[in-house]
Scaffold this motif. Structure first.
Motif, PDB file in Angstrom:
ATOM      1  N   ILE A 437      -2.565  27.287  30.605  1.00 17.74           N
ATOM      2  CA  ILE A 437      -2.151  28.407  31.631  1.00 17.74           C
ATOM      3  C   ILE A 437      -3.229  28.232  32.890  1.00 17.74           C
ATOM      4  O   ILE A 437      -2.961  28.949  33.848  1.00 17.74           O
ATOM      5  CB  ILE A 437      -2.051  29.585  30.812  1.00 17.74           C
ATOM      6  N   TYR A 438      -4.371  27.926  32.659  1.00 23.47           N
ATOM      7  CA  TYR A 438      -5.514  28.219  33.592  1.00 23.47           C
ATOM      8  C   TYR A 438      -5.344  27.854  35.055  1.00 23.47           C
ATOM      9  O   TYR A 438      -5.778  28.471  36.209  1.00 23.47           O
ATOM     10  CB  TYR A 438      -6.733  27.629  33.125  1.00 23.47           C
ATOM     11  N   SER A 439      -4.194  26.826  35.438  1.00 25.19           N
ATOM     12  CA  SER A 439      -4.135  26.608  36.665  1.00 25.19           C
ATOM     13  C   SER A 439      -2.725  27.300  37.131  1.00 25.19           C
ATOM     14  O   SER A 439      -2.509  26.983  38.391  1.00 25.19           O
ATOM     15  CB  SER A 439      -4.055  25.009  36.918  1.00 25.19           C
ATOM     16  N   LEU A 460      -3.029  42.923  31.067  1.00 29.82           N
ATOM     17  CA  LEU A 460      -4.129  43.384  31.880  1.00 29.82           C
ATOM     18  C   LEU A 460      -5.634  42.600  31.719  1.00 29.82           C
ATOM     19  O   LEU A 460      -6.256  42.447  32.607  1.00 29.82           O
ATOM     20  CB  LEU A 460      -4.360  44.960  31.602  1.00 29.82           C
ATOM     21  N   LYS A 461      -5.918  42.165  30.637  1.00 31.39           N
ATOM     22  CA  LYS A 461      -6.949  41.221  30.253  1.00 31.39           C
ATOM     23  C   LYS A 461      -6.806  40.058  31.073  1.00 31.39           C
ATOM     24  O   LYS A 461      -7.916  39.792  31.682  1.00 31.39           O
ATOM     25  CB  LYS A 461      -6.902  41.150  28.815  1.00 31.39           C
ATOM     26  N   LEU A 462      -5.996  39.500  30.913  1.00 31.66           N
ATOM     27  CA  LEU A 462      -5.750  38.165  31.467  1.00 31.66           C
ATOM     28  C   LEU A 462      -5.887  38.181  33.139  1.00 31.66           C
ATOM     29  O   LEU A 462      -6.767  37.535  33.659  1.00 31.66           O
ATOM     30  CB  LEU A 462      -4.256  37.487  31.403  1.00 31.66           C
ATOM     31  N   LYS A 463      -5.329  39.136  33.754  1.00 34.73           N
ATOM     32  CA  LYS A 463      -5.441  39.379  35.424  1.00 34.73           C
ATOM     33  C   LYS A 463      -6.805  39.758  35.668  1.00 34.73           C
ATOM     34  O   LYS A 463      -7.482  39.071  36.638  1.00 34.73           O
ATOM     35  CB  LYS A 463      -4.338  39.994  35.790  1.00 34.73           C
ATOM     36  N   GLU A 464      -7.420  40.551  34.781  1.00 33.35           N
ATOM     37  CA  GLU A 464      -8.554  41.250  35.308  1.00 33.35           C
ATOM     38  C   GLU A 464     -10.015  40.035  35.121  1.00 33.35           C
ATOM     39  O   GLU A 464     -10.756  40.227  36.027  1.00 33.35           O
ATOM     40  CB  GLU A 464      -8.984  42.471  34.568  1.00 33.35           C
ATOM     41  N   ILE A 465      -9.792  39.032  34.262  1.00 30.00           N
ATOM     42  CA  ILE A 465     -11.035  38.162  34.134  1.00 30.00           C
ATOM     43  C   ILE A 465     -10.714  36.652  34.714  1.00 30.00           C
ATOM     44  O   ILE A 465     -11.385  35.920  34.890  1.00 30.00           O
ATOM     45  CB  ILE A 465     -11.629  38.215  32.702  1.00 30.00           C
ATOM     46  N   ILE A 468      -5.322  35.330  37.479  1.00 28.98           N
ATOM     47  CA  ILE A 468      -4.304  34.921  37.575  1.00 28.98           C
ATOM     48  C   ILE A 468      -3.203  36.093  37.598  1.00 28.98           C
ATOM     49  O   ILE A 468      -3.304  37.202  36.873  1.00 28.98           O
ATOM     50  CB  ILE A 468      -3.883  34.008  36.467  1.00 28.98           C
ATOM     51  N   ASN A 469      -2.261  36.151  38.406  1.00 30.14           N
ATOM     52  CA  ASN A 469      -1.255  37.146  38.456  1.00 30.14           C
ATOM     53  C   ASN A 469      -0.437  37.260  37.412  1.00 30.14           C
ATOM     54  O   ASN A 469       0.163  36.464  36.867  1.00 30.14           O
ATOM     55  CB  ASN A 469      -0.668  37.155  39.882  1.00 30.14           C
ATOM     56  N   SER A 470      -0.597  38.321  36.583  1.00 34.22           N
ATOM     57  CA  SER A 470      -0.070  38.491  35.170  1.00 34.22           C
ATOM     58  C   SER A 470       0.824  39.577  35.208  1.00 34.22           C
ATOM     59  O   SER A 470       0.453  40.818  35.321  1.00 34.22           O
ATOM     60  CB  SER A 470      -0.618  38.109  34.012  1.00 34.22           C
ATOM     61  N   GLN A 471       2.159  39.802  34.668  1.00 32.40           N
ATOM     62  CA  GLN A 471       2.797  40.869  34.643  1.00 32.40           C
ATOM     63  C   GLN A 471       3.677  40.865  33.045  1.00 32.40           C
ATOM     64  O   GLN A 471       3.780  39.862  32.569  1.00 32.40           O
ATOM     65  CB  GLN A 471       4.117  40.818  35.578  1.00 32.40           C
ATOM     66  N   ALA A 472       3.584  42.159  32.504  1.00 33.79           N
ATOM     67  CA  ALA A 472       4.260  42.410  31.280  1.00 33.79           C
ATOM     68  C   ALA A 472       5.720  43.140  31.608  1.00 33.79           C
ATOM     69  O   ALA A 472       5.773  43.727  32.437  1.00 33.79           O
ATOM     70  CB  ALA A 472       3.660  43.399  30.567  1.00 33.79           C
ATOM     71  N   PHE A 473       6.600  42.668  30.667  1.00 34.42           N
ATOM     72  CA  PHE A 473       7.944  43.143  30.813  1.00 34.42           C
ATOM     73  C   PHE A 473       8.526  43.495  29.640  1.00 34.42           C
ATOM     74  O   PHE A 473       8.284  42.471  28.553  1.00 34.42           O
ATOM     75  CB  PHE A 473       9.054  42.248  31.576  1.00 34.42           C
ATOM     76  N   THR A 564      -9.339  31.313  29.219  1.00 37.01           N
ATOM     77  CA  THR A 564      -8.710  30.992  30.599  1.00 37.01           C
ATOM     78  C   THR A 564      -9.942  31.246  31.505  1.00 37.01           C
ATOM     79  O   THR A 564      -9.910  30.396  32.713  1.00 37.01           O
ATOM     80  CB  THR A 564      -7.459  31.883  30.623  1.00 37.01           C
ATOM     81  N   ALA A 565     -10.391  32.433  31.374  1.00 32.47           N
ATOM     82  CA  ALA A 565     -11.417  32.720  32.607  1.00 32.47           C
ATOM     83  C   ALA A 565     -12.478  31.793  32.596  1.00 32.47           C
ATOM     84  O   ALA A 565     -13.176  31.264  33.726  1.00 32.47           O
ATOM     85  CB  ALA A 565     -12.007  34.149  32.288  1.00 32.47           C
ATOM     86  N   VAL A 566     -13.108  31.304  31.192  1.00 32.37           N
ATOM     87  CA  VAL A 566     -14.267  30.380  31.278  1.00 32.37           C
ATOM     88  C   VAL A 566     -13.713  28.957  31.875  1.00 32.37           C
ATOM     89  O   VAL A 566     -14.382  28.376  32.604  1.00 32.37           O
ATOM     90  CB  VAL A 566     -14.743  30.388  29.771  1.00 32.37           C
TER      91      VAL A 566
END
Ligand code: G6P
Length: 585
Positions: A437-439, A460-465, A468-473, A564-566
């Motif tokens: 997912i990192y790219s 929230l965790k994924l986008k903040e570090i 990557i634009n992420s959204q929950a539905f 992913t951030a690393v």
């Protein structure tokens, strides 16, 4: 936000730099120091981390006085001109400031008319420029009387080894040892230096030097009691892990052990009993960011066990919503730091209407804890990484305890059982997924009921570090708009922990699959080979009791954000543009 520190004593540079390192969680856009030795002031400033500044400062063993600042930019871009300390017109007086001066435009216009020149664009520079050529308790008072907004500020003049200070709405603490004076935004800076400290109150101002400490409010001298330092800095060292974030994810288990130990003590049980005895017809849970998500989980516990009206509200929205608050309202504020400005404001607002207030926090000396009627500590230990992990885990557990206690049920045995079921999932599987997912430019999370809350927190965790634009539905919402975004480049993470909802979640997954989306599943449920085929990757989660599944599930998802951030080369502990403690509205 921003962190400020002042020091008078030997080797001021070393002490100020140490203070800045402790306060770096409050912002890391730039850092700066002003130090006075023998009537000469030296200024050092650098963009970015304190480590950058450290390399530039000439450290001395000599006696001196100084102030320092680590910045989270609010007004004015990140630049050397906008880094603190800010200087008076004649450059003899230096100022560091945490907060926002709301009337700075007006003050700046007046100063500009009088021929004062500005070096940068910050609101803070106005404070420095309001000082003409002399610094005294009178001129300090004259300056702060003109300020509107929030501030904790330190001021020095090159003519004396004395630090002037003032506080309105933002934290400021002071301690004196036999050989030094230290002022800081967080008493954590005093650990190993002193055993006690003063908490400077709102509207208070004064000065400190090695001979005397004077604190005033409305022109009157104030006598203050000292607070004992009862916290430690043990968890600040980070030896075994590359980053605090990963360490702190694993420390969720330690938090649980601490909670088990402390929530059977008389002192805490007394507080719980008090809260449980409050006659309430409406409960609000209030927090920001991750703490708000903990509130959403808490809402499910409170509704399930108490069967009362419960609402969870973002702290930044709470005071603008015409919420109905009476003396029968219970407001529960959730905040790791206890210093989040929006949460504090919401608490003060609810108290105006007579609400009873409870604060769930990691910092028992924080402003929120001081203001609330009752404080429930989360015992997570110091959390350094900006993205909250173990605090979220511990906040949810405390909310579980509170809900059970208010409903007259036991809680310790269930938590003890969960302690043995906690599972951090296989790192290699999650690392593989991170590589997948990192790219990506965009990731979606979908889930139903309580899993939807986990989706929101994971997103929230994924986008903040990872940036990557992420959204929950919520699964059911897909067909009302989001499906339009699905194509064969989209990756969707599905969370499904509730067997009774599995078929509905699978329907949503199939709708995505039919439109080319790639699916990843996090689940504790056993699946038929046919179902497994829908998903590209399945991350198994260990089953735990239903109430604890959101906690069990968030652990691998926090790790996914971390890896992913690393993989992207980001610093997961200090993501760009953010800060751990958000002390401005
Ligand atoms: C910041 C942090 C988040 C945290 C939020 C609320 O945005 O990055 O991790 O959830 O503040 O902070 P609090 O201290 O009130 O829990």
């Amino acid at each position: 936000m921003c962190g400020i520190v002042g020091y008078i004593g030997n080797a001021p540079e070393e002490h100020l730099l140490h203070g800045l390192e402790v306060l770096e969680y409050r912002g890391y856009d730039s850092a700066g120091i002003a130090v006075i030795h023998h009537g000469k002031m030296s200024i050092y400033k650098e963009i970015g981390r304190v480590a950058n500044l450290k390399g530039k400062v000439i450290e001395t063993e000599e006696f001196g006085a100084g102030i320092a600042h680590t910045r989270w930019a609010t007004h004015g871009k990140v630049s050397l001109q906008n880094a603190h300390p800010q200087l008076s017109q004649n450059k003899d007086i230096a100022v560091v400031h945490n907060g926002i001066i709301e009337n700075y435009n007006l003050l700046k216009e007046q100063l500009l008319k009088n021929g004062v020149k500005f070096d940068g664009d910050t609101d803070s520079e106005v404070i420095a420029k309001l000082f003409k050529d002399n610094l005294s308790i009178q001129t300090l008072k004259e300056v702060i009387d003109r300020l509107e907004g929030s501030y904790a500020t330190l001021v020095v003049s090159k003519n004396e080894n004395r630090i002037y200070f003032a506080r309105n709405k933002l934290p400021l603490y002071l301690t004196k040892t036999s050989q030094s004076i230290i002022l800081a935004s967080d008493p954590m800076c005093f650990i190993n230096q002193s055993k006690d400290y003063y908490d400077i109150g709102d509207g208070e101002y004064g000065y400190a030097d090695l001979n005397s400490i004077k604190i005033y409010k409305n022109d009157q001298c104030v006598r203050k009691k000292k607070n004992k330092i009862s916290f430690n800095i043990k968890t600040l060292a980070n030896k075994e892990f590359n980053h605090y974030m990963l360490k702190e994810i694993y420390q969720s288990k330690d938090a649980l052990i601490n909670i088990l130990e402390n929530y059977k003590k008389k002192k805490i049980i007394k507080i719980l009993n008090h809260i449980a005895s409050i006659d309430t017809d409406k409960i609000y849970l209030i927090g920001c960011g991750t703490a708000y998500h903990a509130g959403l989980i808490g809402k499910t516990y409170l509704k399930k066990y108490l069967k009362k009206e419960v609402e969870c509200v973002l702290a930044s929205e709470f005071i603008y919503q015409n919420n109905i608050i009476t003396n029968k309202t219970l407001c529960i504020f959730i905040s790791q730091s206890g210093e989040t400005a929006d949460t504090i404001l919401a608490l003060k607002h609810s108290q105006k209407f007579g609400a009873k207030t409870v604060c769930i926090t990691n910092v028992t000396y924080s402003s929120l804890a001081t203001l609330a009627d009752f404080t429930l500590p989360i015992y997570a230990g110091v959390e350094r990484a900006v993205a909250s992990t173990k605090a979220y885990f511990a906040q949810c557990i405390i909310l579980y305890i509170l809900a059970r206690k208010m409903a007259g049920r036991r809680y310790l045995a269930n938590i003890k059982k969960f302690l043995h079921e906690i599972d951090f999932s296989d790192d290699s599987l999650i690392q593989k997924l991170a590589t997948m997912i990192y790219s990506k430019r965009e990731i979606f999370f979908i889930g139903k009921s309580v899993d939807f809350i986990t989706c929101e927190e994971a997103s929230l965790k994924l986008k903040e570090i990872s940036y990557i634009n992420s959204q929950a539905f919520a699964c059911g919402e897909l067909k009302h708009g989001t499906l339009a975004l699905i194509d064969n480049k989209k990756l969707i993470i599905v969370i499904a922990t509730q067997s009774q909802l599995l078929n509905k979640v699978l329907s949503s997954a199939s709708e995505i699959k039919s439109r080319g989306g790639q699916l990843v599943l996090f689940t504790p449920l056993s699946l038929t080979p046919q179902i497994k085929k829908i998903f590209k990757v399945i991350i198994p989660i260990k089953q735990a009791e239903e109430d604890f599944m959101p906690l069990q599930t968030i652990l691998p998802l926090q790790k996914l954000a971390y890896f992913t951030a690393v993989k992207k080369g980001n610093d997961p502990d200090m993501p760009r543009n953010l800060a751990k403690s958000v002390t401005v509205e």
